[in-house]
Design a protein around this motif. Structure first.
Motif, PDB file in Angstrom:
ATOM      1  N   ASN A 253       7.693   1.808  21.505  1.00 55.32           N
ATOM      2  CA  ASN A 253       6.996   2.448  20.392  1.00 55.32           C
ATOM      3  C   ASN A 253       7.996   2.935  19.345  1.00 55.32           C
ATOM      4  N   HIS A 254       7.591   2.935  18.071  1.00 53.87           N
ATOM      5  CA  HIS A 254       8.402   3.585  17.027  1.00 53.87           C
ATOM      6  C   HIS A 254       8.144   5.086  17.119  1.00 53.87           C
ATOM      7  N   SER A 255       8.745   5.690  18.138  1.00 56.02           N
ATOM      8  CA  SER A 255       8.588   7.124  18.384  1.00 56.02           C
ATOM      9  C   SER A 255       9.789   7.526  19.212  1.00 56.02           C
TER      10      SER A 255
ATOM     11  N   THR B 188       0.857  -1.189   0.000  1.00 53.14           N
ATOM     12  CA  THR B 188       0.000   0.000   0.000  1.00 53.14           C
ATOM     13  C   THR B 188       0.896   1.243   0.000  1.00 53.14           C
ATOM     14  N   GLY B 189       0.379   2.326  -0.544  1.00 52.71           N
ATOM     15  CA  GLY B 189       1.215   3.534  -0.660  1.00 52.71           C
ATOM     16  C   GLY B 189       2.284   3.363  -1.722  1.00 52.71           C
ATOM     17  N   ALA B 190       1.968   2.539  -2.718  1.00 48.40           N
ATOM     18  CA  ALA B 190       2.972   2.180  -3.735  1.00 48.40           C
ATOM     19  C   ALA B 190       3.373   3.360  -4.611  1.00 48.40           C
ATOM     20  N   GLY B 191       2.541   4.408  -4.631  1.00 42.11           N
ATOM     21  CA  GLY B 191       2.885   5.587  -5.417  1.00 42.11           C
ATOM     22  C   GLY B 191       3.720   6.590  -4.636  1.00 42.11           C
ATOM     23  N   GLY B 192       4.013   6.297  -3.384  1.00 44.10           N
ATOM     24  CA  GLY B 192       4.770   7.228  -2.536  1.00 44.10           C
ATOM     25  C   GLY B 192       6.262   6.932  -2.591  1.00 44.10           C
ATOM     26  N   GLN B 193       6.975   7.641  -1.730  1.00 48.06           N
ATOM     27  CA  GLN B 193       8.442   7.590  -1.768  1.00 48.06           C
ATOM     28  C   GLN B 193       9.011   6.247  -1.320  1.00 48.06           C
ATOM     29  N   ILE B 194       8.563   5.779  -0.146  1.00 48.61           N
ATOM     30  CA  ILE B 194       9.094   4.495   0.343  1.00 48.61           C
ATOM     31  C   ILE B 194       8.655   3.388  -0.614  1.00 48.61           C
ATOM     32  N   GLY B 195       7.418   3.500  -1.104  1.00 50.81           N
ATOM     33  CA  GLY B 195       6.922   2.520  -2.073  1.00 50.81           C
ATOM     34  C   GLY B 195       7.850   2.421  -3.279  1.00 50.81           C
TER      35      GLY B 195
ATOM     36  N   VAL C 211       2.312   0.534   3.897  1.00 50.00           N
ATOM     37  CA  VAL C 211       3.167   1.728   3.927  1.00 50.00           C
ATOM     38  C   VAL C 211       2.330   3.004   3.833  1.00 50.00           C
ATOM     39  N   GLY C 212       1.275   2.967   3.046  1.00 47.68           N
ATOM     40  CA  GLY C 212       0.443   4.161   2.842  1.00 47.68           C
ATOM     41  C   GLY C 212      -0.264   4.551   4.129  1.00 47.68           C
ATOM     42  N   SER C 213      -0.168   5.817   4.484  1.00 43.17           N
ATOM     43  CA  SER C 213      -0.899   6.279   5.663  1.00 43.17           C
ATOM     44  C   SER C 213      -1.144   7.769   5.509  1.00 43.17           C
ATOM     45  N   ARG C 214      -1.833   8.318   6.481  1.00 43.38           N
ATOM     46  CA  ARG C 214      -2.162   9.730   6.436  1.00 43.38           C
ATOM     47  C   ARG C 214      -1.137  10.497   7.252  1.00 43.38           C
TER      48      ARG C 214
ATOM     49  N   LEU D 287      -1.734  -1.071  -3.896  1.00 44.87           N
ATOM     50  CA  LEU D 287      -2.922  -0.315  -3.493  1.00 44.87           C
ATOM     51  C   LEU D 287      -2.557   1.158  -3.317  1.00 44.87           C
ATOM     52  N   GLU D 288      -3.362   2.009  -3.916  1.00 43.46           N
ATOM     53  CA  GLU D 288      -3.217   3.459  -3.731  1.00 43.46           C
ATOM     54  C   GLU D 288      -4.593   4.087  -3.614  1.00 43.46           C
ATOM     55  N   ILE D 289      -4.598   5.312  -3.098  1.00 44.75           N
ATOM     56  CA  ILE D 289      -5.817   6.118  -3.168  1.00 44.75           C
ATOM     57  C   ILE D 289      -5.817   6.785  -4.550  1.00 44.75           C
TER      58      ILE D 289
ATOM     59  N   VAL E 289       3.346  -3.223   9.204  1.00 41.87           N
ATOM     60  CA  VAL E 289       2.872  -1.847   9.085  1.00 41.87           C
ATOM     61  C   VAL E 289       4.072  -0.913   9.194  1.00 41.87           C
ATOM     62  N   VAL E 290       4.235  -0.087   8.177  1.00 44.75           N
ATOM     63  CA  VAL E 290       5.312   0.908   8.146  1.00 44.75           C
ATOM     64  C   VAL E 290       4.737   2.305   8.382  1.00 44.75           C
ATOM     65  N   GLY E 291       3.541   2.547   7.847  1.00 45.77           N
ATOM     66  CA  GLY E 291       2.906   3.872   7.949  1.00 45.77           C
ATOM     67  C   GLY E 291       2.685   4.273   9.395  1.00 45.77           C
ATOM     68  N   ASN E 292       3.032   5.495   9.710  1.00 41.44           N
ATOM     69  CA  ASN E 292       2.935   5.980  11.102  1.00 41.44           C
ATOM     70  C   ASN E 292       1.549   6.498  11.457  1.00 41.44           C
ATOM     71  N   PRO E 293       1.189   6.463  12.755  1.00 44.57           N
ATOM     72  CA  PRO E 293       1.915   5.848  13.880  1.00 44.57           C
ATOM     73  C   PRO E 293       1.852   4.310  13.798  1.00 44.57           C
TER      74      PRO E 293
HETATM   75  P1  NAI Z   1       4.568   9.380   0.903  1.00 50.00           P
HETATM   76  O1  NAI Z   1       3.632  10.473   1.280  1.00 50.00           O
HETATM   77  O2  NAI Z   1       5.629   9.646  -0.107  1.00 50.00           O
HETATM   78  O3  NAI Z   1       3.733   8.129   0.394  1.00 50.00           O
HETATM   79  C1  NAI Z   1       2.586   7.665   1.033  1.00 50.00           C
HETATM   80  C2  NAI Z   1       1.670   7.125  -0.037  1.00 50.00           C
HETATM   81  O4  NAI Z   1       0.586   6.470   0.607  1.00 50.00           O
HETATM   82  C3  NAI Z   1       1.063   8.213  -0.928  1.00 50.00           C
HETATM   83  O5  NAI Z   1       1.323   7.899  -2.291  1.00 50.00           O
HETATM   84  C4  NAI Z   1      -0.426   8.156  -0.599  1.00 50.00           C
HETATM   85  O6  NAI Z   1      -1.238   8.416  -1.731  1.00 50.00           O
HETATM   86  C5  NAI Z   1      -0.558   6.701  -0.145  1.00 50.00           C
HETATM   87  N1  NAI Z   1      -1.754   6.444   0.669  1.00 50.00           N
HETATM   88  C6  NAI Z   1      -2.351   7.267   1.574  1.00 50.00           C
HETATM   89  N2  NAI Z   1      -3.451   6.682   2.066  1.00 50.00           N
HETATM   90  C7  NAI Z   1      -3.536   5.464   1.497  1.00 50.00           C
HETATM   91  C8  NAI Z   1      -4.476   4.403   1.593  1.00 50.00           C
HETATM   92  N3  NAI Z   1      -5.549   4.499   2.375  1.00 50.00           N
HETATM   93  N4  NAI Z   1      -4.277   3.295   0.861  1.00 50.00           N
HETATM   94  C9  NAI Z   1      -3.210   3.213   0.040  1.00 50.00           C
HETATM   95  N5  NAI Z   1      -2.301   4.197  -0.123  1.00 50.00           N
HETATM   96  C10 NAI Z   1      -2.461   5.310   0.606  1.00 50.00           C
HETATM   97  O7  NAI Z   1       5.214   8.881   2.285  1.00 50.00           O
HETATM   98  P2  NAI Z   1       6.476   7.917   2.497  1.00 50.00           P
HETATM   99  O8  NAI Z   1       7.698   8.744   2.652  1.00 50.00           O
HETATM  100  O9  NAI Z   1       6.454   6.844   1.487  1.00 50.00           O
HETATM  101  O10 NAI Z   1       6.139   7.328   3.958  1.00 50.00           O
HETATM  102  C11 NAI Z   1       5.063   6.447   4.159  1.00 50.00           C
HETATM  103  C12 NAI Z   1       4.808   6.229   5.635  1.00 50.00           C
HETATM  104  O11 NAI Z   1       5.888   5.573   6.251  1.00 50.00           O
HETATM  105  C13 NAI Z   1       4.595   7.522   6.441  1.00 50.00           C
HETATM  106  O12 NAI Z   1       3.500   7.294   7.330  1.00 50.00           O
HETATM  107  C14 NAI Z   1       5.866   7.639   7.235  1.00 50.00           C
HETATM  108  O13 NAI Z   1       5.655   8.349   8.443  1.00 50.00           O
HETATM  109  C15 NAI Z   1       6.161   6.197   7.502  1.00 50.00           C
HETATM  110  N6  NAI Z   1       7.529   5.882   7.909  1.00 50.00           N
HETATM  111  C16 NAI Z   1       7.707   4.886   8.826  1.00 50.00           C
HETATM  112  C17 NAI Z   1       8.967   4.503   9.234  1.00 50.00           C
HETATM  113  C18 NAI Z   1       9.150   3.407  10.231  1.00 50.00           C
HETATM  114  O14 NAI Z   1      10.293   3.145  10.606  1.00 50.00           O
HETATM  115  N7  NAI Z   1       8.120   2.722  10.717  1.00 50.00           N
HETATM  116  C19 NAI Z   1      10.153   5.182   8.701  1.00 50.00           C
HETATM  117  C20 NAI Z   1       9.888   6.184   7.713  1.00 50.00           C
HETATM  118  C21 NAI Z   1       8.601   6.519   7.342  1.00 50.00           C
END
Ligand code: NAI
Length: 326
Positions: free
Chosen positions: A186-188, A10-17, A87-90, A41-43, A128-132
């Motif tokens: 916690n990852h915080s 999920t969040g495949a269009g984002g940076q980590i994806g 990975v995708g989160s708000r 999966l993306e929005i 789950v990678v997306g925070n929190p």
């Molecule tokens: P990003 O903003 O570049 O990408 C996130 C993507 O998720 C966007 O393309 C967005 O459209 C998508 N998305 C949002 N809601 C979605 C949904 N309901 N279903 C599918 N896709 C959805 O962010 P980035 O840099 O890729 O980071 C992703 C997450 O990873 C963030 O929450 C960030 O805080 C978290 N993170 C966690 C780490 C950890 O160690 N656990 C380390 C670094 C980042």
């Protein structure tokens, strides 16, 4: 695993994806002989980014990549999946309170947990990678009653790897010489990077560094490394987060090379962490399952640091309970 293995991102269009996709396709996630079918999966706002990445994956001509599907429908993305990388989160927006952030993410991870429960393969594993991340994992897990709860994990491997990196630099030894590091909680910023059982080349780390460095530099630097990266780089960790995600899943499936690694997973009450909280523990992979390493002795300092981070997790759980998200 059946072959090919279905992996959902999920969040495949984002940076980590973007950073993850090419490593998954090249075989680094599951192993060099395991063909993969990708379901992304993306929005709607992120679909174009995921589709663009899918075109580039085609251009990579990866021998292990059997297919790529891009969708904005969770039921489709999680259909038959065996490994889900959430990975995708708000992200937190300007002026957004923590309760708003938890509510916005609850609206993502609750339905995704339910879709996993309904559509995933019976051997599904989730990170789950997306925070929190910890509390998002708790929300997803609570919506998947038919999936054994320990299959839901959150990523603290990045924190673990950061700790290894800091120790290796301080001791001028290769990272591979360091073993026995744990991230608790916690990852915080409240996390506790613990070296009390760590060794470097077989020597206890505590015999090699002074207490002052550990408490004043090492612990805060690891716990606040995400902020340091943002300050220096101008944006958040991407490559290292993707790399840690690969390590987490790779070791889950294939076993870790060290005595243990750090994984956030639902507590079974070990080390006094309340049952069900998704908290980071020392864990080893045995037959493809994470097991919390038992019996590590903890001094008073470690106990109080763990308790503080666990208290934060308990508060997050109360908040999402209060919002009706569990
Ligand atoms: P990003 O903003 O570049 O990408 C996130 C993507 O998720 C966007 O393309 C967005 O459209 C998508 N998305 C949002 N809601 C979605 C949904 N309901 N279903 C599918 N896709 C959805 O962010 P980035 O840099 O890729 O980071 C992703 C997450 O990873 C963030 O929450 C960030 O805080 C978290 N993170 C966690 C780490 C950890 O160690 N656990 C380390 C670094 C980042």
């Amino acid at each position: 695993f059946s072959s090919p293995v279905t992996v959902t991102l999920t969040g495949a269009g984002g940076q980590i994806g973007y950073a993850l996709l090419f490593r998954i396709a090249s075989g680094q996630l599951l192993g060099p002989d395991v063909p993969v079918r990708l379901q992304l999966l993306e929005i709607p706002a992120g679909i174009a980014g995921a589709e663009g990445a899918a075109l580039e994956l085609e251009d990579g001509a990866f021998p292990l990549l059997d297919s790529v599907e891009v969708t904005d429908r969770a039921a489709r993305a999680f259909n038959g999946t065996q490994m889900a990388l959430l990975v995708g989160s708000r992200p937190r927006g300007p002026g957004m309170e923590r309760a708003d952030l938890l509510a916005a993410n609850g609206a993502i991870f609750g339905p995704q947990g339910a879709a996993i429960n309904e559509h995933a393969a019976s051997d599904i594993r989730v990170v789950v990678v997306g925070n929190p991340a910890n509390t998002n994992a708790l929300i997803a897990q609570s919506h998947a009653p038919d999936v054994p709860r320990e299959r839901f994990t959150a990523l603290t491997r990045l924190d673990h790897n950061r700790a290894l990196g800091q120790l290796a630099a301080r001791l001028t030894v290769p990272v591979r010489d360091i073993d026995g590091v744990t991230i608790w909680g916690n990852h915080s910023a409240s996390q506790y990077p613990d070296v009390s059982h760590a060794t470097a080349g077989g020597t206890p780390v505590r015999d090699l560094v002074d207490e002052e460095w550990l408490t004043r530099e090492f612990i805060p630097r690891v716990a606040n490394r995400g902020a340091e990266i943002i300050e220096v780089r101008g944006s958040s960790s991407v490559g290292s987060a993707a790399s840690a995600t690969i390590d987490h899943v790779h070791d889950w499936v294939n076993g870790q090379r060290s005595r243990w690694t750090s994984v956030a997973l639902p507590s079974d009450g070990s080390y006094g962490v309340p049952d069900g909280l998704v908290s980071s523990f020392p864990a080893e992979s045995v037959d493809g399952q994470w097991r919390i390493v038992q019996g590590l002795e903890l001094d008073e300092f470690s106990k109080s640091r763990i308790a503080a981070s666990v208290a934060e997790l308990a508060t997050e759980r109360e908040q999402v309970q209060g919002l009706g998200l569990l």
